[in-house]
Design a protein around this motif. Structure first.
Motif, mmCIF file in Angstrom:
data_model
loop_
_atom_site.group_PDB
_atom_site.id
_atom_site.type_symbol
_atom_site.label_atom_id
_atom_site.label_comp_id
_atom_site.label_asym_id
_atom_site.label_seq_id
_atom_site.Cartn_x
_atom_site.Cartn_y
_atom_site.Cartn_z
ATOM 1 N N THR A 30 0.865 -1.180 0.000
ATOM 2 C CA THR A 30 0.000 0.000 0.000
ATOM 3 C C THR A 30 0.902 1.229 0.000
ATOM 4 O OG1 THR A 30 -0.126 -0.050 2.423
ATOM 5 C CG2 THR A 30 -1.937 -1.072 1.204
ATOM 6 N N ARG A 31 0.357 2.317 -0.538
ATOM 7 C CA ARG A 31 1.077 3.589 -0.538
ATOM 8 C C ARG A 31 0.262 4.606 0.231
ATOM 9 N NH1 ARG A 31 2.848 5.176 -6.491
ATOM 10 N NH2 ARG A 31 0.777 4.413 -6.989
ATOM 11 N N GLU A 32 0.963 5.444 0.942
ATOM 12 C CA GLU A 32 0.312 6.525 1.676
ATOM 13 C C GLU A 32 1.159 7.773 1.546
ATOM 14 O OE1 GLU A 32 1.871 5.552 6.157
ATOM 15 O OE2 GLU A 32 0.288 4.285 5.324
ATOM 16 N N ARG A 33 0.513 8.894 1.701
ATOM 17 C CA ARG A 33 1.215 10.175 1.592
ATOM 18 C C ARG A 33 1.579 10.649 2.994
ATOM 19 N NH1 ARG A 33 1.456 12.206 -2.881
ATOM 20 N NH2 ARG A 33 2.197 14.233 -3.409
ATOM 21 N N ASP A 34 2.849 11.047 3.153
ATOM 22 C CA ASP A 34 3.331 11.621 4.409
ATOM 23 C C ASP A 34 4.074 12.895 4.036
ATOM 24 O OD1 ASP A 34 4.094 12.057 7.032
ATOM 25 O OD2 ASP A 34 5.811 10.698 6.917
ATOM 26 N N ALA A 35 3.384 14.009 4.175
ATOM 27 C CA ALA A 35 3.906 15.306 3.732
ATOM 28 C C ALA A 35 4.213 15.223 2.246
ATOM 29 C CB ALA A 35 5.103 15.715 4.567
ATOM 30 N N GLN A 36 5.481 15.435 1.856
ATOM 31 C CA GLN A 36 5.824 15.390 0.437
ATOM 32 C C GLN A 36 6.263 14.007 -0.022
ATOM 33 O OE1 GLN A 36 7.674 16.890 2.785
ATOM 34 N NE2 GLN A 36 9.838 16.861 2.296
ATOM 35 N N PHE A 37 6.278 13.034 0.878
ATOM 36 C CA PHE A 37 6.755 11.696 0.540
ATOM 37 C C PHE A 37 5.598 10.738 0.290
ATOM 38 C CE2 PHE A 37 10.073 13.510 3.288
ATOM 39 C CZ PHE A 37 11.145 13.457 2.412
ATOM 40 N N ARG A 38 5.819 9.787 -0.624
ATOM 41 C CA ARG A 38 4.890 8.682 -0.845
ATOM 42 C C ARG A 38 5.544 7.451 -0.223
ATOM 43 N NH1 ARG A 38 -0.168 9.215 -3.028
ATOM 44 N NH2 ARG A 38 0.114 7.271 -4.114
ATOM 45 N N LEU A 39 5.012 7.010 0.908
ATOM 46 C CA LEU A 39 5.581 5.865 1.608
ATOM 47 C C LEU A 39 4.889 4.583 1.184
ATOM 48 C CD1 LEU A 39 5.969 7.315 5.202
ATOM 49 C CD2 LEU A 39 7.706 7.116 3.419
ATOM 50 N N CYS A 40 5.676 3.533 1.023
ATOM 51 C CA CYS A 40 5.156 2.219 0.660
ATOM 52 C C CYS A 40 5.297 1.294 1.860
ATOM 53 C CB CYS A 40 5.934 1.648 -0.522
ATOM 54 S SG CYS A 40 5.808 2.655 -2.008
ATOM 55 N N ARG A 41 4.309 0.418 1.994
ATOM 56 C CA ARG A 41 4.288 -0.518 3.114
ATOM 57 C C ARG A 41 3.896 -1.897 2.585
ATOM 58 N NH1 ARG A 41 2.777 1.231 8.381
ATOM 59 N NH2 ARG A 41 2.670 3.056 7.218
ATOM 60 N N LEU A 42 4.564 -2.913 3.067
ATOM 61 C CA LEU A 42 4.274 -4.296 2.697
ATOM 62 C C LEU A 42 2.955 -4.736 3.319
ATOM 63 C CD1 LEU A 42 5.431 -6.926 1.366
ATOM 64 C CD2 LEU A 42 6.370 -7.461 3.606
#
Length: 111
Positions: A61-73
Protein backbone atom coordinates in the motif's frame (compact mmCIF):
# COMPACT_ATOMS: atom_id res chain seq x y z
CA UNK A 1 -11.44 -9.50 -6.91
CA UNK A 2 -11.89 -13.15 -5.92
CA UNK A 3 -9.18 -15.23 -4.25
CA UNK A 4 -8.02 -16.89 -7.49
CA UNK A 5 -7.69 -13.49 -9.18
CA UNK A 6 -5.72 -12.20 -6.18
CA UNK A 7 -3.32 -15.15 -6.38
CA UNK A 8 -2.93 -14.65 -10.14
CA UNK A 9 -2.15 -10.96 -9.65
CA UNK A 10 0.29 -11.69 -6.83
CA UNK A 11 2.19 -14.36 -8.76
CA UNK A 12 2.29 -12.12 -11.83
CA UNK A 13 3.68 -9.28 -9.73
CA UNK A 14 6.29 -11.58 -8.19
CA UNK A 15 7.49 -12.68 -11.64
CA UNK A 16 9.82 -9.69 -11.97
CA UNK A 17 13.08 -9.58 -9.96
CA UNK A 18 12.85 -5.82 -9.33
CA UNK A 19 9.42 -6.26 -7.74
CA UNK A 20 10.70 -9.11 -5.56
CA UNK A 21 13.60 -6.87 -4.50
CA UNK A 22 11.19 -4.06 -3.64
CA UNK A 23 9.15 -6.46 -1.49
CA UNK A 24 12.32 -7.69 0.21
CA UNK A 25 13.24 -4.11 1.05
CA UNK A 26 9.73 -3.37 2.35
CA UNK A 27 9.94 -6.44 4.59
CA UNK A 28 12.43 -4.33 6.60
CA UNK A 29 9.93 -1.49 7.00
CA UNK A 30 8.20 1.32 5.15
CA UNK A 31 10.15 3.25 2.55
CA UNK A 32 9.65 6.13 0.16
CA UNK A 33 9.44 5.53 -3.56
CA UNK A 34 12.73 7.39 -3.95
CA UNK A 35 14.44 5.13 -1.39
CA UNK A 36 13.04 2.05 -3.12
CA UNK A 37 14.35 3.28 -6.47
CA UNK A 38 17.87 4.00 -5.21
CA UNK A 39 19.47 0.54 -5.74
CA UNK A 40 18.08 0.12 -9.26
CA UNK A 41 19.62 1.24 -12.51
CA UNK A 42 16.30 2.39 -13.91
CA UNK A 43 14.37 5.62 -13.97
CA UNK A 44 12.12 6.68 -11.14
CA UNK A 45 9.05 6.37 -13.41
CA UNK A 46 10.04 2.76 -14.19
CA UNK A 47 10.32 1.95 -10.48
CA UNK A 48 6.99 3.69 -9.90
CA UNK A 49 5.43 1.43 -12.51
CA UNK A 50 6.71 -1.64 -10.65
CA UNK A 51 5.30 -0.21 -7.43
CA UNK A 52 1.91 0.28 -9.09
CA UNK A 53 1.92 -3.38 -10.17
CA UNK A 54 2.67 -4.45 -6.59
CA UNK A 55 -0.05 -2.13 -5.31
CA UNK A 56 -2.59 -3.44 -7.83
CA UNK A 57 -1.79 -6.98 -6.69
CA UNK A 58 -2.46 -5.92 -3.09
CA UNK A 59 1.10 -6.72 -2.02
CA UNK A 60 1.85 -3.16 -0.92
CA UNK A 61 0.00 0.00 0.00
CA UNK A 62 1.08 3.59 -0.54
CA UNK A 63 0.31 6.53 1.68
CA UNK A 64 1.21 10.17 1.59
CA UNK A 65 3.33 11.62 4.41
CA UNK A 66 3.91 15.31 3.73
CA UNK A 67 5.82 15.39 0.44
CA UNK A 68 6.76 11.70 0.54
CA UNK A 69 4.89 8.68 -0.84
CA UNK A 70 5.58 5.87 1.61
CA UNK A 71 5.16 2.22 0.66
CA UNK A 72 4.29 -0.52 3.11
CA UNK A 73 4.27 -4.30 2.70
CA UNK A 74 0.88 -5.98 3.06
CA UNK A 75 1.33 -9.35 4.71
CA UNK A 76 -2.10 -10.88 4.15
CA UNK A 77 -1.55 -11.58 0.40
CA UNK A 78 1.90 -13.01 1.19
CA UNK A 79 0.28 -15.33 3.73
CA UNK A 80 -2.23 -16.46 1.09
CA UNK A 81 0.62 -17.27 -1.30
CA UNK A 82 2.39 -19.17 1.45
CA UNK A 83 -0.73 -21.17 2.26
CA UNK A 84 -1.31 -21.98 -1.40
CA UNK A 85 2.26 -23.17 -1.95
CA UNK A 86 2.31 -25.12 1.32
CA UNK A 87 -0.37 -27.50 0.06
CA UNK A 88 2.11 -28.65 -2.63
CA UNK A 89 5.15 -29.00 -0.37
CA UNK A 90 4.77 -32.76 0.05
CA UNK A 91 4.88 -33.19 -3.75
CA UNK A 92 8.02 -31.10 -4.10
CA UNK A 93 9.69 -32.81 -1.15
CA UNK A 94 8.97 -36.24 -2.64
CA UNK A 95 10.34 -35.21 -6.04
CA UNK A 96 13.48 -33.70 -4.54
CA UNK A 97 14.00 -36.89 -2.51
CA UNK A 98 13.65 -38.96 -5.71
CA UNK A 99 16.09 -36.69 -7.54
CA UNK A 100 18.57 -36.94 -4.65
CA UNK A 101 18.35 -40.73 -4.74
CA UNK A 102 18.83 -40.76 -8.51
CA UNK A 103 21.86 -38.45 -8.34
CA UNK A 104 23.39 -40.50 -5.54
CA UNK A 105 22.89 -43.69 -7.59
CA UNK A 106 24.45 -42.03 -10.64
CA UNK A 107 27.50 -40.89 -8.64
CA UNK A 108 27.96 -44.36 -7.15
CA UNK A 109 27.73 -46.03 -10.55
CA UNK A 110 30.40 -43.64 -11.97
CA UNK A 111 32.88 -44.62 -9.24
Amino acid sequence: MNEDDQLDAAFSALAHPARRAILARLAQGTASVKALAQPFEMSLPAVSKHIRVLESAGLITRERDAQFRLCRLETKPIQKISSWTEQYRHIWDARFDMMDTLLTDMKESDQ
